[in-house]
Design an enzyme around this catalytic site. Sequence first.
Site, PDB file in Angstrom:
ATOM      1  N   LYS A   1       0.824  -1.208   0.000  1.00 35.79           N
ATOM      2  CA  LYS A   1       0.000   0.000   0.000  1.00 35.79           C
ATOM      3  C   LYS A   1       0.867   1.270   0.000  1.00 35.79           C
ATOM      4  CE  LYS A   1      -3.944  -2.251   2.267  1.00 35.79           C
ATOM      5  NZ  LYS A   1      -5.015  -2.090   3.291  1.00 35.79           N
TER       6      LYS A   1
ATOM      7  N   TYR B   1     -12.364  -2.495  -3.789  1.00 36.88           N
ATOM      8  CA  TYR B   1     -12.890  -2.663  -2.426  1.00 36.88           C
ATOM      9  C   TYR B   1     -14.417  -2.613  -2.382  1.00 36.88           C
ATOM     10  CZ  TYR B   1      -8.291  -2.460  -0.168  1.00 36.88           C
ATOM     11  OH  TYR B   1      -7.016  -2.729   0.271  1.00 36.88           O
TER      12      TYR B   1
ATOM     13  N   ASN C   1      -1.953   0.197   6.666  1.00 37.67           N
ATOM     14  CA  ASN C   1      -1.513  -1.087   7.234  1.00 37.67           C
ATOM     15  C   ASN C   1      -0.595  -1.879   6.295  1.00 37.67           C
ATOM     16  OD1 ASN C   1      -3.488  -1.969   5.497  1.00 37.67           O
ATOM     17  ND2 ASN C   1      -4.467  -3.353   6.958  1.00 37.67           N
TER      18      ASN C   1
ATOM     19  N   HIS D   1      -2.070  -5.540   1.526  1.00 35.66           N
ATOM     20  CA  HIS D   1      -3.342  -6.250   1.372  1.00 35.66           C
ATOM     21  C   HIS D   1      -3.033  -7.639   0.860  1.00 35.66           C
ATOM     22  CE1 HIS D   1      -7.411  -7.266   0.089  1.00 35.66           C
ATOM     23  NE2 HIS D   1      -6.831  -7.769  -0.986  1.00 35.66           N
TER      24      HIS D   1
ATOM     25  N   GLU E   1      -9.587 -10.996  -7.473  1.00 36.94           N
ATOM     26  CA  GLU E   1      -8.653  -9.879  -7.268  1.00 36.94           C
ATOM     27  C   GLU E   1      -7.503  -9.917  -8.270  1.00 36.94           C
ATOM     28  OE1 GLU E   1      -9.492  -9.003  -2.535  1.00 36.94           O
ATOM     29  OE2 GLU E   1      -7.546  -9.804  -3.115  1.00 36.94           O
TER      30      GLU E   1
END
Length: 140
Positions: free
Chosen positions: A10, A50, A113, A116, A127
């Site tokens: 990310k 998402y 965070n 993913h 995905e």
Amino acid sequence: ALERTLSIIKPDAVAKNVIGQIYARFEQAGLKVIAAKMKQLSRKEAEGFYAVHKDRPFFGALVEFMISGPVMIQVLQGESAIAKNRELMGATNPKDAAPGTIRADFADSIDANAVHGSDAAETARVEIAYFFAETEVSPR
Ligand code: CMP
């Protein structure tokens, strides 16, 4: 079984310049990078990726964060790749992430965070197809 999973480094971790350190963890765990691209996601792309979270209260902040800078997107392949990658990542909230996991070492908050990873086989298929054409994924 031999599996494939989608991994995203990310914007926070890309900005911290730790792509290589995170890749080293994948490699040390026996996961192969079989496709990869760095990308600045558009708002539409992030919202689409998402979409399952679109009614959650954190959706807006999640999308804003994911478009705040470039991300590094890869397909990982290996034995039990989905679970193995989730083990390497640690819990979604870095406060709960076990010592030595990617999120414990590199993440700052539940939004920022670091990584993913797909949570199940069907999610992984969807995905991977969201970001990669079949011809972009190495058969190695
Ligand atoms: P990720 O695995 O990319 O999937 C959805 C993301 O939403 C998650 O990581 C977190 O970064 C973010 N998020 C923010 N708040 C929450 C929350 N309360 N529960 C789950 N995910 C959250």
